[in-house]
Design a protein around this motif. Structure first.
Motif, PDB file in Angstrom:
ATOM      1  N   GLU A 154       0.831  -1.198   0.000  1.00 51.81           N
ATOM      2  CA  GLU A 154       0.000   0.000   0.000  1.00 51.81           C
ATOM      3  C   GLU A 154       0.871   1.255   0.000  1.00 51.81           C
ATOM      4  N   HIS A 155       1.935   1.224   0.804  1.00 42.57           N
ATOM      5  CA  HIS A 155       2.844   2.374   0.851  1.00 42.57           C
ATOM      6  C   HIS A 155       3.505   2.598  -0.506  1.00 42.57           C
ATOM      7  N   LEU A 156       3.953   1.504  -1.140  1.00 39.36           N
ATOM      8  CA  LEU A 156       4.605   1.638  -2.444  1.00 39.36           C
ATOM      9  C   LEU A 156       3.632   2.166  -3.497  1.00 39.36           C
ATOM     10  N   GLN A 157       2.384   1.649  -3.466  1.00 40.39           N
ATOM     11  CA  GLN A 157       1.395   2.124  -4.433  1.00 40.39           C
ATOM     12  C   GLN A 157       1.122   3.610  -4.242  1.00 40.39           C
ATOM     13  N   THR A 158       1.017   4.019  -2.970  1.00 45.61           N
ATOM     14  CA  THR A 158       0.788   5.438  -2.693  1.00 45.61           C
ATOM     15  C   THR A 158       1.976   6.276  -3.163  1.00 45.61           C
ATOM     16  N   SER A 159       3.181   5.783  -2.872  1.00 40.40           N
ATOM     17  CA  SER A 159       4.378   6.506  -3.291  1.00 40.40           C
ATOM     18  C   SER A 159       4.465   6.598  -4.811  1.00 40.40           C
ATOM     19  N   ILE A 160       4.125   5.496  -5.487  1.00 36.87           N
ATOM     20  CA  ILE A 160       4.175   5.489  -6.957  1.00 36.87           C
ATOM     21  C   ILE A 160       3.196   6.509  -7.524  1.00 36.87           C
ATOM     22  N   GLU A 161       1.971   6.534  -6.977  1.00 37.40           N
ATOM     23  CA  GLU A 161       0.986   7.482  -7.486  1.00 37.40           C
ATOM     24  C   GLU A 161       1.421   8.917  -7.220  1.00 37.40           C
ATOM     25  N   GLN A 162       2.004   9.168  -6.058  1.00 32.25           N
ATOM     26  CA  GLN A 162       2.492  10.518  -5.759  1.00 32.25           C
ATOM     27  C   GLN A 162       3.613  10.909  -6.706  1.00 32.25           C
ATOM     28  N   GLU A 163       4.514   9.960  -6.973  1.00 28.68           N
ATOM     29  CA  GLU A 163       5.621  10.245  -7.890  1.00 28.68           C
ATOM     30  C   GLU A 163       5.107  10.463  -9.315  1.00 28.68           C
ATOM     31  N   ARG A 164       4.117   9.670  -9.698  1.00 26.97           N
ATOM     32  CA  ARG A 164       3.526   9.864 -11.021  1.00 26.97           C
ATOM     33  C   ARG A 164       2.905  11.256 -11.151  1.00 26.97           C
ATOM     34  N   THR A 361      -5.681  -2.885  -1.151  1.00 27.65           N
ATOM     35  CA  THR A 361      -5.456  -1.605  -0.478  1.00 27.65           C
ATOM     36  C   THR A 361      -6.768  -0.868  -0.212  1.00 27.65           C
TER      37      THR A 361
END
Length: 393
Positions: A154-164, A361
């Motif tokens: 969940e943390h990685l998905q959130t981080s990926i979306e923020q980075e995107r 998530t």
């Protein structure tokens, strides 16, 4: 010979009203070389008190005692998480009753006439008990590991979306601004020159620039689709239209409503699921048609009135109100080549596994069904909790 390999005496609690039988059990264990201490009690109150104050390695119990049975004692123990092996040691129990007791969770039974079996039965019960504890410990560690993995995902998905989103903003602000400025400069050059060769280069550069602008806009849409601000239905329709233009495959979107109100996290998971499903279809499926369906099944409000009477004069009336949760469903179906069943669960199916983790998530789940040669269906389901106004959220 049976012994406690740790060298520490076994702590044995003996529920027995006969001192002679208690002594006989102790002699039997001592002759077998079982290092132990054994305490005798004969009331249920004593048993409850000892269970709160001490821990034991083995519990032996006569089946029938003056004011209670071994099953009464077992009911005291059965709710405890790490209870000791409970063994019946009785002369007043039939085989059928002993089997029923074992079905309840009691470890084993020994007849007093066959007391010589007691050391072996204790050793076996302890082995099973230790194996069960080890299994429970492994299950707890596995559950904890899975929970940590889910939280990391969940943390990685959130981080990926923020980075995107950050990359999309940079493309829009920096690259998009620069490309737009270049387009104005080319247009100015085209207006202020009459040289054919210069105009030819301006037109070529303008075409390539337009292609670059379109590519940057497409990349921004894939990174962080602003169309989601218009709602999930509109965003999925845009995905379908884009897929149909690129692939030439007719793609139909059907929705239970023109607007489906969902939390932002659920919208993003649904959008990414549709996006990944269409990407997989374009790579592998070779379909002739694709169908996407979105549905928002609202919860059902139930009023239940019951009474305990036989007609018009009940003694008690019970009224229960319940509001069950709704479910949001996204289904992407194609009529293409389908998938090999082994492909669905292989460890390196990162695309499908990633979609499953995304679904988790938001407390949802992903189902993939496929028949080779007949197509594939990807279904995302997310339960929706009703809010205070009764709308599913």
């Amino acid at each position: 010979m049976v012994s406690n390999t740790s060298g520490i005496p076994l702590r044995i609690l003996h529920l027995e009203d006969s001192p002679a039988d208690h002594v006989l059990a102790a002699i039997t264990l001592r002759r077998a070389g079982v290092l132990h201490t054994m305490q005798r009690i004969d009331t249920l109150d004593e048993f409850r008190l000892l269970m709160q104050q001490q821990s034991f390695d083995v519990i032996l119990a006569d089946y029938r005692l003056p004011s209670f049975t071994a099953l009464d004692a077992w009911s005291v123990l059965s709710g405890q998480p790490r209870q000791a092996p409970f063994i019946l040691l009785s002369g007043a129990i039939g085989e059928a009753a002993a089997v029923d007791a074992i079905r309840l969770g009691i470890a084993d039974y020994v007849l007093k006439d066959d007391m010589a079996r007691l050391p072996h039965v204790i050793a076996r019960a302890r082995e099973v008990h230790e194996a069960r504890l080890a299994k429970d410990q492994a299950a707890q560690e596995l559950a904890a590991s899975q929970q940590r993995l889910a939280e990391l995902t969940e943390h990685l998905q959130t981080s990926i979306e923020q980075e995107r989103a950050a990359i999309a903003r940079e493309i829009h602000d920096d690259i998009g601004g620069a490309l737009t400025a270049i387009r104005f400069d080319l247009a100015w050059i085209g207006r202020h020159t009459q040289q054919p060769d210069v105009l030819e280069h301006v037109q070529a550069a303008t075409g390539m620039l337009q292609h670059a602008i379109g590519a940057s806009q497409r990349i921004m849409m894939n990174l962080r689709p602003p169309i989601l601000d218009q709602g999930l239905v509109a965003a999925v329709q845009w995905l379908a239209d884009s897929f149909e233009r690129r692939s030439g495959v007719p793609t139909r979107v059907q929705s239970s409503a023109s607007t489906i109100h969902l939390p932002a996290a659920v919208q993003l998971v649904a959008y990414r699921t549709a996006q990944e499903a269409l990407t997989n279809i374009s790579k592998y499926a070779e379909p002739t048609a694709v169908h996407i369906e979105l549905s928002d099944t609202e919860g059902v409000f139930t009023l239940e009135v019951t009474d305990d009477g036989r007609g018009l004069e009940p003694t008690t009336v019970h009224i229960e109100l319940s509001d069950t949760e709704g479910v949001f469903t996204l289904e992407v179906t194609d009529d293409g080549r389908g998938l090999d069943p082994a492909t669905l669960n292989k460890p390196k199916a990162f695309g499908l596994n990633g979609l499953r983790e995304r679904a988790r998530t938001v407390d949802g789940w992903l189902d993939v069904s496929s028949i080779p040669g007949q197509g594939t269906s990807v279904i995302l389901s997310v339960p929706l909790q009703p809010d205070k106004n009764g709308d599913a959220r």
